[in-house]
Write a protein that holds these residues in place. Structure first.
Motif, short mmCIF file in Angstrom:
data_model
loop_
_atom_site.label_atom_id
_atom_site.label_comp_id
_atom_site.label_asym_id
_atom_site.label_seq_id
_atom_site.Cartn_x
_atom_site.Cartn_y
_atom_site.Cartn_z
N THR A 15 -12.75 2.31 4.92
CA THR A 15 -11.65 2.60 4.00
C THR A 15 -11.49 4.11 3.87
N ILE A 16 -10.29 4.51 3.52
CA ILE A 16 -10.02 5.92 3.27
C ILE A 16 -9.34 6.06 1.91
N ARG A 17 -9.45 7.26 1.36
CA ARG A 17 -8.67 7.65 0.19
C ARG A 17 -7.70 8.74 0.65
N VAL A 18 -6.47 8.64 0.24
CA VAL A 18 -5.53 9.74 0.43
C VAL A 18 -5.25 10.31 -0.96
N ALA A 19 -5.45 11.62 -1.14
CA ALA A 19 -5.40 12.17 -2.49
C ALA A 19 -4.90 13.60 -2.49
N ALA A 20 -4.11 13.90 -3.52
CA ALA A 20 -3.63 15.26 -3.77
C ALA A 20 -4.15 15.70 -5.14
N GLY A 25 -6.03 19.45 -11.50
CA GLY A 25 -7.02 19.40 -10.45
C GLY A 25 -7.59 18.01 -10.23
N GLN A 26 -7.01 17.01 -10.89
CA GLN A 26 -7.47 15.63 -10.70
C GLN A 26 -6.95 15.08 -9.38
N ALA A 27 -7.79 14.31 -8.68
CA ALA A 27 -7.38 13.70 -7.42
C ALA A 27 -6.52 12.47 -7.72
N ARG A 28 -5.30 12.48 -7.22
CA ARG A 28 -4.37 11.37 -7.41
C ARG A 28 -3.97 10.83 -6.04
N GLY A 29 -4.08 9.51 -5.85
CA GLY A 29 -3.72 8.97 -4.55
C GLY A 29 -3.97 7.50 -4.43
N LYS A 30 -4.34 7.08 -3.22
CA LYS A 30 -4.42 5.66 -2.89
C LYS A 30 -5.66 5.37 -2.04
N ARG A 31 -6.06 4.10 -2.07
CA ARG A 31 -7.07 3.58 -1.15
C ARG A 31 -6.35 2.83 -0.03
N VAL A 32 -6.75 3.10 1.21
CA VAL A 32 -6.08 2.51 2.37
C VAL A 32 -7.15 1.99 3.34
N THR A 45 2.48 9.34 3.07
CA THR A 45 2.63 8.25 2.11
C THR A 45 3.55 8.73 1.01
N ARG A 46 3.87 7.86 0.09
CA ARG A 46 4.82 8.22 -0.97
C ARG A 46 4.26 7.83 -2.32
N PHE A 47 4.46 8.66 -3.31
CA PHE A 47 4.32 8.25 -4.71
C PHE A 47 5.13 9.20 -5.57
N ASP A 72 12.35 8.80 -11.79
CA ASP A 72 10.95 8.84 -11.32
C ASP A 72 10.90 8.79 -9.80
N ALA A 73 11.59 9.74 -9.19
CA ALA A 73 11.75 9.76 -7.74
C ALA A 73 10.44 10.05 -7.03
N ASP A 74 10.33 9.51 -5.81
CA ASP A 74 9.16 9.72 -4.97
C ASP A 74 9.18 11.08 -4.28
N GLY A 75 7.99 11.58 -4.01
CA GLY A 75 7.79 12.64 -3.05
C GLY A 75 7.11 12.07 -1.82
N VAL A 76 7.10 12.87 -0.76
CA VAL A 76 6.42 12.48 0.49
C VAL A 76 5.12 13.26 0.57
N LEU A 77 4.01 12.56 0.69
CA LEU A 77 2.69 13.19 0.75
C LEU A 77 2.21 13.21 2.19
N LYS A 78 1.97 14.42 2.70
CA LYS A 78 1.55 14.58 4.09
C LYS A 78 0.13 15.14 4.14
N PRO A 79 -0.61 14.81 5.21
CA PRO A 79 -1.97 15.35 5.33
C PRO A 79 -1.96 16.88 5.40
#
Length: 446
Positions: A15-20, A25-32, A45-47, A72-79
């Motif tokens: 599994t991976i976490r994608v986080a910004a 400074g809190q990590a916000r993201g998803k488990r994939v 990804t988007r949130f 509450d529009a999405d942004g695009v999250l890139k590595p």
């Protein structure tokens, strides 16, 4: 692509976490699941953009225009260019993919703190200058299993050492298994952890990260290191905290930054061959001092932060600079002229590293651009001198940050607005909590 190759070489990662990093400074993201990682690497990804503007509890900002005004529009999250890093504090083999936010049209999202630092670095490039940055991080190891915080039991002796042990080898040895695991984890994550020492607080330690001529990477290292230390401590059965002041009677946690500047030939522009440094060093100091009062909200972002900024407790309170003097807010360390640099000592351990470095380097650049001459360097004890003061309250820091012309030259308007709204909401709800309840909020988060 490097990120795809990393997963191929590490098939144990399921599994991976994608986080910004959000504004705190809190990590916000998803488990994939790892088998779907290629899609995240390729497409991002988007949130919602509002996710980078949550308060310390992870709640939406009540009056944020990012929510209802814009749907509450999405942004695009890139590595980011960092790629995958392992997460050694978790039991299952897991990787983290740091990401940052863009708009649908490909433009960077101005509310992302990593982009705020990138903006400052882009300005340095137009001047043919490259910052070289290192950070020093202080943190406490804490047993928070009871009603009162205390130093953890030593895994070696089973005892608690209820005393400050400055530069004590015994204190380091008492938690040798933790520090051995920490250094192994830093190597696995490619975080350049250097010297570790015990500090003046109860169960307090400091680890220095090596200097880097990639300031974005230095900020990444600092952000990842804080995440690692907190996660790994829990795996060892205690807490680690970077909060500014967990113990009223001991000094708090600082996050000191050292920086120099290289020209296009790789020469240190602060080096004049002697101890005093160049005119450009003096101008950079002048900028740091000129912006310090108004940017304190970056260096002291939380209610607890102001408990650290008190006279005589190893944190600066007066706005001044000095040569080889740790009571000053800005210190010029001694040593080889080739390594001439500035140490900025105001920030607490509870900061967002991206915003902190943007504020420091942005202020220094304004000093260089405007040729700001600093006052004379002080000598002796800064606490005993009549100096302009760093704000001593959250209220003052929020108000001055919001209206500052200097801050507006460093950060984009959207980030300033979002950050101020966040801090005003946190101030409102923190006022309803007891000091003990505030500690519970900050201990693991910051």
């Amino acid at each position: 692509m490097m990120t795809k190759n990393w997963l191929r070489k590490n098939p144990q990662v399921r599994t991976i976490r994608v986080a910004a990093a959000d504004l705190n400074g809190q990590a916000r993201g998803k488990r994939v699941p790892a088998r779907f990682a290629d899609k995240v690497v390729a497409d991002g990804t988007r949130f919602p953009m509002s996710v980078l503007n949550l308060d310390i509890w992870g709640e939406d900002i009540d009056d944020s225009p990012l929510i209802f005004d814009t749907g509450d529009a999405d942004g695009v999250l890139k590595p980011t260019e960092r790629g995958f890093v392992p997460m050694p504090w978790l039991e299952a083999p897991t990787a983290l993919l740091p990401i940052w936010m863009f708009r649908d049209n490909g433009q960077p999202y101005d509310g992302d703190p990593r982009h705020a630092l990138r903006n400052v670095l882009d300005r340095y490039r137009t001047h043919g200058l490259t910052p070289v940055v290192a950070t020093e991080l202080e943190f406490f190891l804490i047993d928070d299993s009871g009603k009162k915080l205390q130093v953890p039991l030593s895994p070696r002796s089973g005892k608690r050492r209820k005393a400050a042990e400055t530069l004590s080898i015994r204190a380091l040895d008492a938690f040798d298994t933790f520090f051995t695991d920490l250094y192994d984890a830093c190597e696995a994550m490619d975080i350049p952890a250097d010297t570790a020492i015990s500090e003046t607080g109860l169960g307090q330690f400091e680890i220095n990260l090596m200097h880097s001529d990639e300031a974005l990477r230095a900020a990444d290292d600092t952000w990842l290191f804080k995440m690692l230390v907190k996660g790994l401590a829990r795996r060892h059965g205690f807490a680690a905290s970077f909060m500014a002041k967990p113990y009223a009677e001991y000094s708090g946690n600082g996050l000191h930054t050292h920086f120099s500047l290289l020209d296009s030939n790789g020469a240190n522009v602060f080096d004049n061959g002697g101890p005093e440094g160049t005119a450009m060093l003096h101008h950079a100091v002048g900028g740091c001092l000129a912006a310090m009062h108004d940017s304190t909200l970056i260096f002291a972002p939380h209610a607890n932060s102001y408990d650290r900024l008190v006279p005589g407790m190893h944190a600066p309170t007066g706005i001044a600079w000095a040569y080889e003097n740790r009571t000053a807010a800005v210190r010029i360390p001694s040593g080889s002229p080739k390594a001439r640099r500035i140490e900025h000592r105001v920030a607490g351990g509870d900061v967002n590293p991206y915003l902190m470095l943007a504020a420091i380097l942005g202020a220094a650049l304004i000093g260089i651009e405007d040729a700001i001459e600093p006052p004379k360097p002080i000598t002796g004890n800064a606490y005993a001198l009549d100096l302009p003061q760093i704000p001593d309250s959250w209220d003052e820091a929020i108000a001055d940050f919001e209206t500052s012309d200097m801050v507006a030259r460093i950060f984009p308007p959207e980030l300033i607005r979002n950050y101020v709204l966040t801090k005003k909401q946190e101030r409102h709800y923190m006022a309803e909590l007891s000091p003990e309840e505030q500690v519970e909020v900050y201990l693991d988060t910051v």
